[in-house]
Design a protein around this motif. Sequence first.
Motif, PDB file in Angstrom:
ATOM      1  N   THR A  43       0.524  -1.449  -0.009  1.00 12.47           N
ATOM      2  CA  THR A  43      -0.353   0.088  -0.353  1.00 12.47           C
ATOM      3  C   THR A  43       0.744   1.374   0.155  1.00 12.47           C
ATOM      4  OG1 THR A  43      -1.349  -1.238   1.293  1.00 12.47           O
ATOM      5  CG2 THR A  43      -1.481   1.521   1.450  1.00 12.47           C
ATOM      6  N   MET A  44       1.635   1.246   0.789  1.00  9.21           N
ATOM      7  CA  MET A  44       2.744   2.706   0.980  1.00  9.21           C
ATOM      8  C   MET A  44       3.485   2.558  -0.552  1.00  9.21           C
ATOM      9  SD  MET A  44       4.626   1.904   4.880  1.00  9.21           S
ATOM     10  CE  MET A  44       3.714   1.968   5.916  1.00  9.21           C
ATOM     11  N   PHE A  45       3.738   1.953  -0.400  1.00  8.70           N
ATOM     12  CA  PHE A  45       4.732   1.350  -2.231  1.00  8.70           C
ATOM     13  C   PHE A  45       3.904   1.991  -3.220  1.00  8.70           C
ATOM     14  CE2 PHE A  45       6.390   0.503  -6.558  1.00  8.70           C
ATOM     15  CZ  PHE A  45       7.804  -0.359  -6.551  1.00  8.70           C
ATOM     16  N   ASN A  46       2.485   1.822  -3.525  1.00 15.40           N
ATOM     17  CA  ASN A  46       1.515   2.222  -4.235  1.00 15.40           C
ATOM     18  C   ASN A  46       1.338   3.899  -3.621  1.00 15.40           C
ATOM     19  OD1 ASN A  46       1.015   0.228  -5.833  1.00 15.40           O
ATOM     20  ND2 ASN A  46      -0.371  -0.784  -4.376  1.00 15.40           N
ATOM     21  N   GLN A  47       0.670   4.080  -2.841  1.00 16.34           N
ATOM     22  CA  GLN A  47       1.048   5.779  -2.179  1.00 16.34           C
ATOM     23  C   GLN A  47       1.916   6.776  -2.869  1.00 16.34           C
ATOM     24  OE1 GLN A  47       0.477   4.709   1.531  1.00 16.34           O
ATOM     25  NE2 GLN A  47      -1.707   4.714   1.564  1.00 16.34           N
TER      26      GLN A  47
ATOM     27  N   LYS B  45       4.489  10.602  -7.134  1.00 13.82           N
ATOM     28  CA  LYS B  45       5.332  10.718  -7.896  1.00 13.82           C
ATOM     29  C   LYS B  45       4.603  11.217  -9.084  1.00 13.82           C
ATOM     30  CE  LYS B  45       8.982   8.569 -10.294  1.00 13.82           C
ATOM     31  NZ  LYS B  45      10.141   6.715 -11.225  1.00 13.82           N
ATOM     32  N   LYS B  46       3.757  10.226  -9.853  1.00 13.80           N
ATOM     33  CA  LYS B  46       2.752  10.420 -10.363  1.00 13.80           C
ATOM     34  C   LYS B  46       2.033  12.209 -10.420  1.00 13.80           C
ATOM     35  CE  LYS B  46      -0.995   9.067 -13.105  1.00 13.80           C
ATOM     36  NZ  LYS B  46      -1.705   7.881 -13.496  1.00 13.80           N
ATOM     37  N   SER B  47       1.571  12.562  -9.183  1.00 11.49           N
ATOM     38  CA  SER B  47       1.219  13.333  -9.224  1.00 11.49           C
ATOM     39  C   SER B  47       1.934  14.350  -9.080  1.00 11.49           C
ATOM     40  CB  SER B  47       0.862  13.406  -7.324  1.00 11.49           C
ATOM     41  OG  SER B  47      -0.271  12.612  -7.207  1.00 11.49           O
TER      42      SER B  47
ATOM     43  N   ILE C 173       1.991  12.077  -1.608  1.00 11.00           N
ATOM     44  CA  ILE C 173       0.071  12.516  -2.454  1.00 11.00           C
ATOM     45  C   ILE C 173       0.059  11.750  -2.848  1.00 11.00           C
ATOM     46  CG2 ILE C 173      -0.192  13.863  -3.435  1.00 11.00           C
ATOM     47  CD1 ILE C 173       1.968  16.213  -3.182  1.00 11.00           C
ATOM     48  N   GLU C 174      -0.637  10.995  -3.242  1.00 11.65           N
ATOM     49  CA  GLU C 174      -0.847  10.076  -3.972  1.00 11.65           C
ATOM     50  C   GLU C 174      -2.432  10.184  -4.634  1.00 11.65           C
ATOM     51  OE1 GLU C 174      -2.668   6.451  -1.627  1.00 11.65           O
ATOM     52  OE2 GLU C 174      -4.396   7.729  -1.039  1.00 11.65           O
ATOM     53  N   LEU C 175      -2.671   9.613  -5.620  1.00 19.74           N
ATOM     54  CA  LEU C 175      -3.638  10.397  -6.280  1.00 19.74           C
ATOM     55  C   LEU C 175      -5.179   9.337  -6.214  1.00 19.74           C
ATOM     56  CD1 LEU C 175      -2.969  10.546 -10.300  1.00 19.74           C
ATOM     57  CD2 LEU C 175      -3.709  12.529  -8.817  1.00 19.74           C
ATOM     58  N   ALA C 176      -6.569   9.781  -5.345  1.00 16.98           N
ATOM     59  CA  ALA C 176      -7.203   9.380  -5.315  1.00 16.98           C
ATOM     60  C   ALA C 176      -7.550   7.915  -6.658  1.00 16.98           C
ATOM     61  CB  ALA C 176      -8.741  10.323  -5.189  1.00 16.98           C
TER      62      ALA C 176
ATOM     63  N   ALA D 206      -2.688  14.169   0.297  1.00 20.69           N
ATOM     64  CA  ALA D 206      -1.387  14.220   0.924  1.00 20.69           C
ATOM     65  C   ALA D 206      -1.978  12.994   2.150  1.00 20.69           C
ATOM     66  CB  ALA D 206      -1.168  15.482   1.282  1.00 20.69           C
ATOM     67  N   ILE D 207      -1.331  12.480   2.470  1.00 20.16           N
ATOM     68  CA  ILE D 207      -0.884  11.892   2.978  1.00 20.16           C
ATOM     69  C   ILE D 207       0.599  12.100   4.267  1.00 20.16           C
ATOM     70  CG2 ILE D 207      -1.495   9.539   2.194  1.00 20.16           C
ATOM     71  CD1 ILE D 207       1.243   8.598   1.790  1.00 20.16           C
TER      72      ILE D 207
END
Lengths: 98, 576
Positions: free
Chosen positions: B59-63, B68-70, B118-121, B129-130
Amino acid sequence: MEPNFLQQLVTKFDIADYPVEEQHKILDEMSQIIMESTLTRAVPLLPVEAAVEYDKMLETDVGISEIFTFLQLNVPGFDEIVSEEVATLEKMLKIAKS
Amino acid sequence: MSLENPLEKRIPTQEEISEIGKLSTSIPEKIKNIDSHLHNLETVLNKTTNKNEYDRLETMFNQLEGMKKSIMEISSKATDVVQNPELVPTLTGDAEMDEIFRAQLAPENTTSIEPANIELASDESAIVAIPPVVEEVKTPEPVVVSPVSNAQAQTAPTITPGPTTTPEQPPQAPQTPQQPTLESQAQMIAQKIKNGDSLNQEESDFRKNNWGILEAAMMKNVEQVKPVAGTTAAQALEKNSTPVENISRNLQQSREEYVAAFLVARKNPATNKDQLLALKATYDENTKKGIDEIWEQTKSKKFLIDSLRDEHRALEKEILERDTDETKARIEKSIKKFGFITGSAFLYSLLLTGKLINDGVELVKKGINKITSGNGKALELLKKHYDTMKASAKASDPKASFLDQLINPLHKPWGGETGKRSFELGTKQQEEAAKKEADAAKKAAALEKKKVDNGAKEKTPEELEKSQMKDFLKKSFESGFEGKQMTTKEEKDTLRAWNKIKDKPVHLFMNPEKVTYKNNAGEEVTKKVSDYSKAEQGLYKKIKDAYADRQASTPMGDGMTLEQFIKESIKNGPLK
């Protein structure tokens, strides 16, 4: 002096080297920790229905022994919880004193 | 803000363009940090065998990947703004949100090891942001920061990160010394705490006001969620600067570190209560080491008691907070309910387990075997209830029976101020009794030797116990009346009176002025004090006085009613 009950407790917990007054204080304070630790661990384990009954008991002037008996009957592993807390106490005192 | 709101089209000011240009310079560093984290996480992920841990890390990895993408998308937009301000009027379409992004992308933040996450919803319509990633235990709690339109994301041109130079772009602002970020400050303070160094006022204030950030920083210092109470105390000793206050302070600071770990673990929904308790147990072990050091330094139990109590209560509170309000209230009520019996808490706690109950029974048995030595009223009290227990013990549940009988009478006399006083008095009596016992033991040994010498038959243990019990009860009965040995004549009168009244109903003695009761035939009988002989009246008075004396000066306190006392006296009586 023949060992009496208190003295044997003192021996059991290996605090005989303390002055008598301190022995009592230690036992008193430690017992409070045991009590609070035990209740903190045990009460949340009450099944729902028993918890309701327990709440009612707390509202009355029911005796301590009855409450403890109730917890013994309704909390799985209640004795083990107390045993662990007491064992921790013993260990702590021995370590602290050694 | 609503995602459906159309973006407001306007031309950014030169100042905004300049600022966005500066922001874009931070992008490469951000991406580099994230890549580094991704690499580390991937390494850990590949080594993880625990499924829960794997899921959590994944999960962290995906976040992080989302973050990064954001950031890359934002970078595109930033560049677009600078290059084509008329096409992309603002970064997000919302001034407030722009501010937040600017904070995220501020150059000073690029110096931090921890990038903002930061992750995309899931619908890619919002950027989230987390909190900073902490590798050990952490499930971030997303906070919506800003929306980004899909249209913008799709139309944003690919850019080469870095400052963009256009004729309109003002010169870059001069480089000024970078202010420490909250994270770096937290790291510094966490390190000081770990080292046992004292904090200055500013640092203390920081700790007070930025606990969450400090918590994450501390997590890095308490690697693998290892509390370090013992370690810090030991370190203090090694430094040869070991005043007790320092050790105590270190313990307190270590507790904070531990609690930080505890709090982080608690936030993780995957952490169950058993795991929290395991953390506590680990902490206990380390705390003991710290206390050991204190003990070595002080040889006093003051810090031992204070530390243990404070630490335990703080940690119990943490555990407690994990429970529902309802359960929490229940626990607190329970503790309050039991709180008044502080003095006896030890005893009943001790007696609550099978093992300890057995110990307790053994102790009482031994005590009863030694009862002739008259060593303390507490033993007397226990003896009575041990007898009761033996008489009424349920074969199926001797434990409960023992508790019922033993615990209940203990809580009043041993609790609160009365109990404390009784306890102290009991101690004095024990000390006084010690000398008497030593003398008695000598006499008993001499008597025993004489019996053996005379060829007297040795008593069996049962006979011995019975004999000792009789002696003890007789002595107690006598001394309980007047506090001294009776003369032969007094004893004779008392025994005679006793033999006359011992089989009568107890309540006859409760109110000697006038009492109504039913006799064995079921007839109602009324008697007055004058109906009794003088010896009987005298005996009643003695019993009453003895009871008052016990109430005032023994550990029994008010634990036994006059009626119970009379019953006991009748039951055990002066045996011949």
